[in-house]
Design a protein around this motif. Structure first.
Motif, PDB file in Angstrom:
ATOM      1  N   CYS A 337       0.850  -1.192   0.000  1.00  0.00           N
ATOM      2  CA  CYS A 337       0.000   0.000   0.000  1.00  0.00           C
ATOM      3  C   CYS A 337       0.878   1.232   0.000  1.00  0.00           C
ATOM      4  O   CYS A 337       2.110   1.142   0.020  1.00  0.00           O
ATOM      5  N   SER A 338       0.258   2.392   0.017  1.00  0.00           N
ATOM      6  CA  SER A 338       1.011   3.639  -0.032  1.00  0.00           C
ATOM      7  C   SER A 338       1.764   3.919   1.251  1.00  0.00           C
ATOM      8  O   SER A 338       2.701   4.717   1.263  1.00  0.00           O
ATOM      9  N   GLY A 339       1.375   3.289   2.359  1.00  0.00           N
ATOM     10  CA  GLY A 339       2.048   3.526   3.633  1.00  0.00           C
ATOM     11  C   GLY A 339       1.797   4.907   4.197  1.00  0.00           C
ATOM     12  O   GLY A 339       2.536   5.364   5.076  1.00  0.00           O
ATOM     13  N   SER A 340       0.731   5.559   3.757  1.00  0.00           N
ATOM     14  CA  SER A 340       0.493   6.939   4.161  1.00  0.00           C
ATOM     15  C   SER A 340       0.106   7.085   5.628  1.00  0.00           C
ATOM     16  O   SER A 340       0.119   8.195   6.159  1.00  0.00           O
ATOM     17  N   GLY A 341      -0.232   5.985   6.292  1.00  0.00           N
ATOM     18  CA  GLY A 341      -0.601   6.073   7.703  1.00  0.00           C
ATOM     19  C   GLY A 341       0.549   5.873   8.660  1.00  0.00           C
ATOM     20  O   GLY A 341       0.407   6.069   9.872  1.00  0.00           O
ATOM     21  N   ILE A 342       1.711   5.476   8.140  1.00  0.00           N
ATOM     22  CA  ILE A 342       2.837   5.164   9.011  1.00  0.00           C
ATOM     23  C   ILE A 342       3.532   6.442   9.455  1.00  0.00           C
ATOM     24  O   ILE A 342       3.942   7.258   8.635  1.00  0.00           O
ATOM     25  N   ILE A 343       3.638   6.623  10.735  1.00  0.00           N
ATOM     26  CA  ILE A 343       4.296   7.794  11.283  1.00  0.00           C
ATOM     27  C   ILE A 343       5.772   7.744  10.947  1.00  0.00           C
ATOM     28  O   ILE A 343       6.474   6.782  11.252  1.00  0.00           O
ATOM     29  N   GLY A 344       6.266   8.803  10.297  1.00  0.00           N
ATOM     30  CA  GLY A 344       7.684   8.863   9.938  1.00  0.00           C
ATOM     31  C   GLY A 344       7.976   8.430   8.520  1.00  0.00           C
ATOM     32  O   GLY A 344       9.082   8.572   8.047  1.00  0.00           O
ATOM     33  N   ARG A 345       6.965   7.879   7.813  1.00  0.00           N
ATOM     34  CA  ARG A 345       7.214   7.417   6.451  1.00  0.00           C
ATOM     35  C   ARG A 345       6.676   8.420   5.446  1.00  0.00           C
ATOM     36  O   ARG A 345       5.614   8.979   5.605  1.00  0.00           O
ATOM     37  N   ASP A 346       7.458   8.642   4.374  1.00  0.00           N
ATOM     38  CA  ASP A 346       7.048   9.488   3.260  1.00  0.00           C
ATOM     39  C   ASP A 346       6.671  10.899   3.681  1.00  0.00           C
ATOM     40  O   ASP A 346       5.762  11.505   3.156  1.00  0.00           O
ATOM     41  N   LYS A 347       7.406  11.430   4.651  1.00  0.00           N
ATOM     42  CA  LYS A 347       7.189  12.816   5.019  1.00  0.00           C
ATOM     43  C   LYS A 347       7.976  13.713   4.083  1.00  0.00           C
ATOM     44  O   LYS A 347       9.077  13.384   3.670  1.00  0.00           O
ATOM     45  N   ASN A 348       7.439  14.872   3.773  1.00  0.00           N
ATOM     46  CA  ASN A 348       8.151  15.813   2.930  1.00  0.00           C
ATOM     47  C   ASN A 348       9.051  16.689   3.792  1.00  0.00           C
ATOM     48  O   ASN A 348       8.646  17.749   4.253  1.00  0.00           O
ATOM     49  N   HIS A 349      10.248  16.216   4.053  1.00  0.00           N
ATOM     50  CA  HIS A 349      11.195  16.957   4.856  1.00  0.00           C
ATOM     51  C   HIS A 349      11.799  18.078   4.015  1.00  0.00           C
ATOM     52  O   HIS A 349      12.314  17.829   2.924  1.00  0.00           O
TER      53      HIS A 349
END
Length: 567
Positions: A337-349
């Motif tokens: 899946c997109s993993g959009s719910g995982i804290i720390g993953r795919d953040k726009n730093h």
């Protein structure tokens, strides 16, 4: 020093920036250093870049050391000041010397920043950095004598599942957690200071406890021996909701690696397996490298007598009519899946690179202009640093789509295909479907599309209503997205509110202390159902059947560090 030269490439501006940081690092073929090392260095330096940029500029490091580029300065300063192992280079290397001879000044600038922002220690600052989605130091780290940001997200606690294959909750409370005081509410854990010795026994999932953020269990004997497993609460929902019974046949985990849900399933299944030792869990993993991780985790958790790993096996290539798959009674589906719910993953730093001009030395009124002209600021997605959690490579969906709608379309098509294939197992009675995504396209929309499929109609699959779910899931208050269901369920059919009520969601960064997650359960109308006739062996009034809806556009067609919590 090749590590830093390799890593610097990913911090510098580039026109070719498609895909996530992880995909770009692991997809680069000419790296001299390990991709895992490069990824870890870049990800960590990115998170600290707003703070370290100020430290480097105020120390005037780039003015004194002309051989250093901004990206190299950022990477080396991070490892010098913040990495436990220090700079990964010989003591006499020129670039290492270029930074270490300024260690005192760099350290002093970091200390001044920490004190100015109200943090009592580097560890407190580190926890703040790890647990906020906002990374610009000046805008989002609080001023004054407080370690709370201006907009403070809920702290994500440490969830620990007791592995009942090897031990019991009572035994662990008396040994591993003997020094922890038991508290009555989750809120007490969420607001506690990092590493406070308290714990709360979860009221929804059996054999699950929660401790404050910052609790380090990696060095405990219980963790090393597989007695406890670091697993987010939401990640425990699929196996618990599935409620697999060995008396109904074997269980199949379709996308099993890295194995937290598999070992949780084994713990539940094993407790009920005593009267039927022949039943087992099949764990399919099509990627052989990930299957090796899965096998090691199964061994560490002591589940090897219950779990049979099928390395290199694509779930979609299984023939449900052939043995042993025709004896499978329950299936756990937790697909890519997109993993959009995982804290720390795919953040726009927002990665900020230092310049040779210190803001502290700019003339008043000129900072904004010079910063805009000289500073290099850009954004890239930095994924979770737990690199054992690479998602399965479904059509390279995690990496190959620049636009989110296209990515979600590819993922949801694959997810529907998996789910409808699971419907074809002739002896199956229960299925759980889950994602760590917040997008309805991967969640409610997939559930509705699958239930409208030919396979759901032919084999009699229905959505498990809330009132028939196991107690902990029935009492969970956060349900499906009603608005998303309205968009797919037509007027005159089963109500969208019933679909939403049957689905379960978790929201990241809330008072529930979980990551973002979705799970739904499916059941057959009756045992042995294999036609379009409704059987009488189940309470059909408590099952949600939307198979009569019109077809919509879907159709049916990282280093391993033990048992981590992002499975």
């Amino acid at each position: 020093m090749s590590l830093y030269y390799d890593a610097a490439k990913f911090l510098e501006l580039s026109k070719d920036r498609d895909g996530s940081l992880k995909s770009r690092v692991f997809g680069t073929k000419d790296l001299k250093s390990s991709p895992k090392q490069v990824y870890a260095v870049v990800a960590e330096a990115s998170k600290w870049s707003p703070i370290l940029t100020e430290v480097i500029e105020n120390s005037q490091l780039l003015l004194h050391e002309r051989k250093l580029t901004p990206s190299l300065a950022l990477l080396l300063a991070h490892d010098l000041l913040l990495s436990k192992s220090g700079i990964a280079a010989p003591a006499t290397h020129p670039l290492r010397l270029a930074v270490t001879r300024h260690k005192a000044r760099l350290g002093a600038e970091l200390t001044q920043f920490r004190i100015r922002k109200g943090f009592g220690s580097i560890e407190q600052l580190r926890i703040q950095i790890e647990n906020t989605d906002v990374y610009h130091a000046e805008d989002n780290i609080s001023n004054g004598n407080s370690s709370v940001p201006k907009t403070k997200p809920m702290q994500h606690p440490r969830w620990v599942r007791i592995n009942t294959v090897k031990t019991t909750l009572e035994a662990q409370l008396k040994t591993t957690f003997a020094e922890c005081d038991k508290v009555d509410s989750l809120e007490q854990v969420l607001v506690a200071k990092p590493s406070t010795k308290i714990l709360h026994v979860d009221e929804h999932v059996p054999n699950l406890i929660v401790l404050p953020i910052g609790t380090d269990l990696a060095k405990t004997a219980a963790y090393r021996k597989g007695l406890i497993i670091l697993q987010d609460k939401a990640s425990c929902f699929p196996a618990y909701l599935l409620d697999a019974d060995p008396e109904n046949g074997a269980c199949l985990d379709a996308c099993a690696a890295p194995g937290n849900k598999t070992t949780h399933l084994a713990a539940i299944f094993g407790d009920r397996r005593r009267n039927n030792r022949s039943s087992q869990i099949w764990a399919c993993e099509r990627d052989k490298a990930r299957a090796e991780i899965l096998t090691r985790m199964v061994m560490l958790a002591g589940c090897q007598d219950i779990v049979k790993v099928k390395a290199g096996q694509d779930f979609l290539l299984l023939n449900p009519e052939q043995a042993p798959w025709n004896e499978v009674g329950s299936l756990l589906l937790d697909p890519s899946c997109s993993g959009s719910g995982i804290i720390g993953r795919d953040k726009n730093h927002a990665v900020t690179l230092p310049t040779s001009v210190s803001k502290a030395h700019m003339p008043k009124g000129s900072r904004k202009r010079k910063r805009r002209r000289h500073g290099k600021i850009y954004t890239h997605p930095v994924a979770n640093t737990d690199i054992s959690e690479e998602v399965q490579q479904i059509a390279q969906a995690d990496e190959g789509y620049d636009r989110l709608p296209e990515r979600l379309e590819a993922l949801s098509a694959f997810q529907i295909r998996l789910l409808t294939h699971a419907f074809r197992f002739p002896n199956a009675h229960r299925i759980s479907y889950s994602t760590c995504s917040m997008h309805a396209e991967e969640n409610e929309h997939v559930v509705i599309a699958a239930l409208q499929s030919h396979e759901a109609k032919q084999y009699g699959w229905q959505l498990l209503r809330r009132q028939l779910q196991v107690e902990g899931m029935k009492s969970w208050s956060i349900r499906g997205d009603l608005e998303a269901c309205h968009g797919k369920v037509e007027d005159g059919s089963v109500g969208a509110d019933q679909v939403a009520e049957a689905c379960i969601r978790c929201r990241p960064g809330t008072e529930e202390g979980t990551q973002g997650f979705f799970v739904a359960g499916f059941v057959r109308r009756s045992e042995g159902f294999a036609s379009n006739e409704v059987g009488t062996g189940t309470h059909s009034d408590d099952l949600l059947d939307i198979a009569g809806l019109n077809e919509d556009s879907y159709g049916s067609d990282g280093d391993w560090n033990g048992l981590s919590d992002n499975d």
